[in-house]
Enzyme design. Structure first.
Site, PDB file in Angstrom:
ATOM      1  N   SER A  16       0.842  -1.198   0.000  1.00 16.29           N
ATOM      2  CA  SER A  16       0.000   0.000   0.000  1.00 16.29           C
ATOM      3  C   SER A  16       0.878   1.248   0.000  1.00 16.29           C
ATOM      4  O   SER A  16       2.094   1.164   0.179  1.00 16.29           O
ATOM      5  CB  SER A  16      -0.902  -0.014   1.226  1.00 16.29           C
ATOM      6  OG  SER A  16      -0.104   0.053   2.384  1.00 16.29           O
ATOM      7  N   GLY A  19       0.543   5.219  -4.135  1.00 13.67           N
ATOM      8  CA  GLY A  19      -0.087   6.260  -4.947  1.00 13.67           C
ATOM      9  C   GLY A  19      -1.210   5.770  -5.834  1.00 13.67           C
ATOM     10  O   GLY A  19      -1.419   6.271  -6.934  1.00 13.67           O
ATOM     11  N   ASP A  74      -8.351  10.308  -0.328  1.00 12.82           N
ATOM     12  CA  ASP A  74      -8.295  10.100  -1.781  1.00 12.82           C
ATOM     13  C   ASP A  74      -9.416  10.838  -2.503  1.00 12.82           C
ATOM     14  O   ASP A  74      -9.261  11.257  -3.656  1.00 12.82           O
ATOM     15  CB  ASP A  74      -8.400   8.608  -2.129  1.00 12.82           C
ATOM     16  CG  ASP A  74      -7.042   7.921  -2.056  1.00 12.82           C
ATOM     17  OD1 ASP A  74      -6.023   8.612  -2.260  1.00 12.82           O
ATOM     18  OD2 ASP A  74      -7.000   6.710  -1.801  1.00 12.82           O
ATOM     19  N   GLU A 144     -11.752   2.659  -7.241  1.00 16.89           N
ATOM     20  CA  GLU A 144     -10.509   2.286  -6.562  1.00 16.89           C
ATOM     21  C   GLU A 144     -10.847   1.423  -5.358  1.00 16.89           C
ATOM     22  O   GLU A 144     -11.533   1.855  -4.435  1.00 16.89           O
ATOM     23  CB  GLU A 144      -9.772   3.552  -6.108  1.00 16.89           C
ATOM     24  CG  GLU A 144      -8.497   3.245  -5.345  1.00 16.89           C
ATOM     25  CD  GLU A 144      -7.846   4.491  -4.730  1.00 16.89           C
ATOM     26  OE1 GLU A 144      -8.268   5.617  -5.040  1.00 16.89           O
ATOM     27  OE2 GLU A 144      -6.924   4.304  -3.921  1.00 16.89           O
ATOM     28  N   ASP A 151      -5.115  -8.887   0.883  1.00 14.71           N
ATOM     29  CA  ASP A 151      -5.785  -8.506   2.138  1.00 14.71           C
ATOM     30  C   ASP A 151      -7.034  -9.370   2.300  1.00 14.71           C
ATOM     31  O   ASP A 151      -7.679  -9.721   1.310  1.00 14.71           O
ATOM     32  CB  ASP A 151      -6.283  -7.048   2.080  1.00 14.71           C
ATOM     33  CG  ASP A 151      -5.157  -6.027   2.107  1.00 14.71           C
ATOM     34  OD1 ASP A 151      -4.010  -6.439   2.372  1.00 14.71           O
ATOM     35  OD2 ASP A 151      -5.432  -4.846   1.848  1.00 14.71           O
ATOM     36  N   LYS A 190      13.238  -5.233  -9.413  1.00 17.71           N
ATOM     37  CA  LYS A 190      12.753  -6.621  -9.332  1.00 17.71           C
ATOM     38  C   LYS A 190      11.266  -6.712  -9.692  1.00 17.71           C
ATOM     39  O   LYS A 190      10.440  -5.970  -9.167  1.00 17.71           O
ATOM     40  CB  LYS A 190      12.977  -7.164  -7.916  1.00 17.71           C
ATOM     41  CG  LYS A 190      14.419  -7.089  -7.442  1.00 17.71           C
ATOM     42  CD  LYS A 190      15.403  -7.737  -8.393  1.00 17.71           C
ATOM     43  CE  LYS A 190      15.581  -9.222  -8.152  1.00 17.71           C
ATOM     44  NZ  LYS A 190      16.597  -9.798  -9.076  1.00 17.71           N
ATOM     45  N   CYS A 390     -11.001  26.810  10.930  1.00 21.51           N
ATOM     46  CA  CYS A 390     -11.870  26.113  11.873  1.00 21.51           C
ATOM     47  C   CYS A 390     -11.385  26.289  13.315  1.00 21.51           C
ATOM     48  O   CYS A 390     -11.605  27.330  13.892  1.00 21.51           O
ATOM     49  CB  CYS A 390     -12.006  24.644  11.462  1.00 21.51           C
ATOM     50  SG  CYS A 390     -13.526  23.925  12.099  1.00 21.51           S
ATOM     51  N   HIS A 521     -13.957  24.975   6.339  1.00 25.84           N
ATOM     52  CA  HIS A 521     -12.671  24.501   5.810  1.00 25.84           C
ATOM     53  C   HIS A 521     -12.556  24.851   4.329  1.00 25.84           C
ATOM     54  O   HIS A 521     -12.921  24.051   3.471  1.00 25.84           O
ATOM     55  CB  HIS A 521     -12.566  22.979   5.969  1.00 25.84           C
ATOM     56  CG  HIS A 521     -12.429  22.531   7.382  1.00 25.84           C
ATOM     57  ND1 HIS A 521     -11.207  22.412   7.994  1.00 25.84           N
ATOM     58  CD2 HIS A 521     -13.353  22.189   8.301  1.00 25.84           C
ATOM     59  CE1 HIS A 521     -11.383  21.998   9.242  1.00 25.84           C
ATOM     60  NE2 HIS A 521     -12.682  21.854   9.459  1.00 25.84           N
ATOM     61  N   GLU A 523     -10.074  24.836   2.517  1.00 27.99           N
ATOM     62  CA  GLU A 523      -9.098  23.980   1.814  1.00 27.99           C
ATOM     63  C   GLU A 523      -9.761  22.872   1.004  1.00 27.99           C
ATOM     64  O   GLU A 523      -9.203  22.390   0.027  1.00 27.99           O
ATOM     65  CB  GLU A 523      -8.093  23.385   2.807  1.00 27.99           C
ATOM     66  CG  GLU A 523      -8.630  22.391   3.831  1.00 27.99           C
ATOM     67  CD  GLU A 523      -9.112  23.017   5.137  1.00 27.99           C
ATOM     68  OE1 GLU A 523      -9.430  24.230   5.153  1.00 27.99           O
ATOM     69  OE2 GLU A 523      -9.185  22.290   6.156  1.00 27.99           O
TER      70      GLU A 523
HETATM   71  N1  GLN Z   1     -12.747  21.333  17.621  1.00 23.71           N
HETATM   72  C1  GLN Z   1     -13.461  22.371  16.960  1.00 23.71           C
HETATM   73  C2  GLN Z   1     -14.942  22.067  16.878  1.00 23.71           C
HETATM   74  O1  GLN Z   1     -15.335  20.916  16.954  1.00 23.71           O
HETATM   75  C3  GLN Z   1     -12.891  22.639  15.590  1.00 23.71           C
HETATM   76  C4  GLN Z   1     -13.041  21.497  14.646  1.00 23.71           C
HETATM   77  C5  GLN Z   1     -12.133  21.605  13.455  1.00 23.71           C
HETATM   78  O2  GLN Z   1     -11.141  22.313  13.468  1.00 23.71           O
HETATM   79  N2  GLN Z   1     -12.420  20.853  12.409  1.00 23.71           N
HETATM   80  O3  GLN Z   1     -15.734  22.954  16.727  1.00 23.71           O
END
Ligand code: GLN
Length: 548
Positions: A16, A19, A74, A144, A151, A190, A390, A521, A523
């Site tokens: 595992s 990638g 993933d 995937e 396994d 190999k 967050c 979040h 991101e």
């Molecule tokens: N611990 C915080 C909450 O539950 C922030 C959670 C996080 O950063 N994802 O509100």
């Protein structure tokens, strides 16, 4: 089965962590480039119903979909490569499958039958895959299967794939992502472990159509031929996949071995257009060109974890930074700083001056919290660009409450339920859940809208009135303290439509060049070809700070 839909099963061989997720995402990208709509599916063989209850330092980041489903990292790779917002139909775990089958059994859904792994679990897996294909409106599903051949845990999924192939021999193919070691004492690549992995897969009744050969170095002709003969596939179907510096180069690299054409051949499809990966190629080329760095520090609670686990636990944050840095023509340099160091020795905070920007990412619990708060204070007082995600936003609110708003001892009730100033509190519905120990899948999860206030960093960055971002948290800015915080200078620039939940906090530009935190979040929405506006704004502020 939806008519003309094609299925590609991706299975790991040998070991595992080589990638498979990136390989799956890259094949999807290539097929997209040839004009097909793809539907990626990730199967996780564990018994957790979702990834939400797992520790990220052991299992990697918990990725969150728009719907709020907590899933494997993933899925983030798929979304970033394919620039898609995936749905729940793209994810399944053994836990989900078994839970569904057992619940159905308890309500007599099998009408007196003996319920068994074969056929009932297998059939439920097949049903979900076909259902996902049907609801996706895609041409090709790429599935995937987590884990590695051999396994115990993933056997049921391989069996489901085998039967799907048996029923639709022209529409289903298998791709093994294998690994070819180059032991240092021999210096020679190999092939034997790959041969053995294929034989093991054969023993389940499955023959791979294509083998992606991961290795430190590219495969030579001799190795390709050896694998081809011993594994019964044409040499052209052995794809060389050497280590490269950026994962975003993988699709470009795969295409050197014409993997797209080979897949389409195997699926009896014709390309719908000449490959169109121009923008992706340009992005991948840019990564190689950037030289001047932008230095970002991520301050977190890192105990007994190596860099490797950290980069897995925060993969979306890292990728979001990288993407925005590349976009700004800079080489991202990311440093992990342990918040705990600042608790032991506050003088160490000075090291933060070396960085162009500081991020405090999401997290839970009390470890390292005081250190993070000190780092946030340092960033605020020294006017270093700060971005809180967050928990990072909640801690920024606490820092400001304590040191500017005069609420000494302010805290989050997550850490200190008896704090005199619970500036971060818990909503009544969340409290009830905790009392029942109903932890799984019960946080505030998934996309929620935030209305953006005029003349703020957030509004300017988004260039829109509403932001729709993904959440994963239980605690919130306590409505009782909003007035006091605003009076002390906090601007809540993003607020839920009902006005109750504070989604973004920032400080005015006249007091700080970039001090912003999000309850959500961001991101999770950063994509290589669509960098996130807040990460862009943060990187821009970091570069301006550097110039000063
Ligand atoms: N611990 C915080 C909450 O539950 C922030 C959670 C996080 O950063 N994802 O509100």
């Amino acid at each position: 089965m939806p008519k003309n839909h094609k299925y590609i099963f991706v299975i790991g061989g040998v070991m595992s962590g080589v990638g498979k997720g990136v390989a799956t995402a890259s094949m999807g990208k290539i097929l997209q480039g040839k004009g097909f709509r793809v539907n990626p599916i990730k199967i996780d063989p564990y018994l957790n119903v979702d990834a939400g209850t797992m520790n990220p330092t052991e299992h990697g980041e918990v990725f969150v979909l728009d719907s709020g489903l907590e899933c494997d990292q993933d899925m983030g790779n798929y979304e970033r490569f394919l620039d898609m917002d995936l749905t729940d139909e793209s994810y399944m775990t053994s836990g989900m499958i078994y839970k569904h089958v057992i619940d159905r059994e308890r309500s007599l859904g099998y009408r007196g039958k003996c319920v068994e792994a074969i056929p009932h679990i297998r059939d439920e897996i097949m049903r979900r895959i076909v259902h996902s294909a049907e609801t996706s409106a895609a041409d090709i599903s790429i599935i995937e299967i987590g884990g590695t051949v051999g396994d115990y845990q993933n056997i049921m999924f391989i069996e489901a794939a085998r039967v799907l192939h048996l029923q639709n021999p022209d529409d289903v193919i298998f791709i093994m992502v294998s690994y070819l070691p180059i032991p240092h004492m021999m210096g020679e690549m190999k092939t034997r472990p790959t041969q053995n992995a294929v034989r093991q897969l054969n023993s389940y009744g499955v023959q791979p159509d294509i083998i992606i050969a991961r290795s430190e170095a590219p495969l030579d002709k001799k190795r390709k031929e050896k694998i081809a003969v011993s594994c019964s596939i044409p040499p052209a179907n052995v794809i060389s996949a050497p280590d490269i510096t950026s994962i975003y180069e993988v699709p470009v690299n795969f295409e050197k071995d014409r993997i797209g054409e080979i897949i389409l051949d195997e699926l009896r499809l014709k390309p719908r257009r000449a490959s169109d990966l121009a923008r992706w190629r340009a992005f991948a080329a840019k990564i190689k060109r950037v030289e001047k760095p932008v230095r970002i520090a991520i301050v977190g609670k890192y105990f007994d974890t190596g860099d490797f686990t950290l980069s897995d636990s925060y993969i979306s944050v890292i990728e979001a930074i990288k993407i925005s840095a590349y976009n700004a023509g800079r080489k991202p340099s990311i440093t992990w700083l342990n918040a705990f160091d600042y608790e032991k020795d506050p003088r160490r905070l000075r090291e933060l001056k070396k960085y162009d920007g500081i991020i405090v990412p999401g997290g839970f619990g009390e470890r390292g919290v005081e250190g993070k708060i000190r780092a946030i204070r340092f960033a605020r007082e020294n006017k270093i660009p700060f971005f809180g995600l967050c928990y990072g936003m909640q801690l920024a609110v606490i820092e400001y409450a304590r040191h500017v708003a005069g609420l000494k001892g302010a805290h989050t009730v997550e850490v200190d339920p008896a704090t005199p100033y619970p500036v971060i509190g818990i909503m009544p519905d969340q409290k009830k859940l905790l009392e029942r120990e109903a932890y799984g899948g019960t946080m505030r999860l998934g996309v929620c809208p935030a209305l953006l206030k005029k003349k703020t960093i957030a509004r300017k960055a988004y260039g829109a009135v509403v932001a729709r971002e993904r959440h994963r948290h239980r605690y919130e800015v306590n409505p009782e303290y909003i007035g006091a915080l605003e009076k002390a200078g906090v601007v809540f620039s993003g607020v839920s439509p009902d006005g109750k939940l504070m989604e973004i906090m920032e400080l005015p530009l006249r007091t700080h060049p970039f001090f912003l935190g999000t309850q959500f979040h961001p991101e999770f929405h950063a994509r290589p070809l669509r960098p996130h506006p807040l990460f862009n704004a943060f990187v821009k502020a970091a570069l301006e700070h550097k110039r000063r």
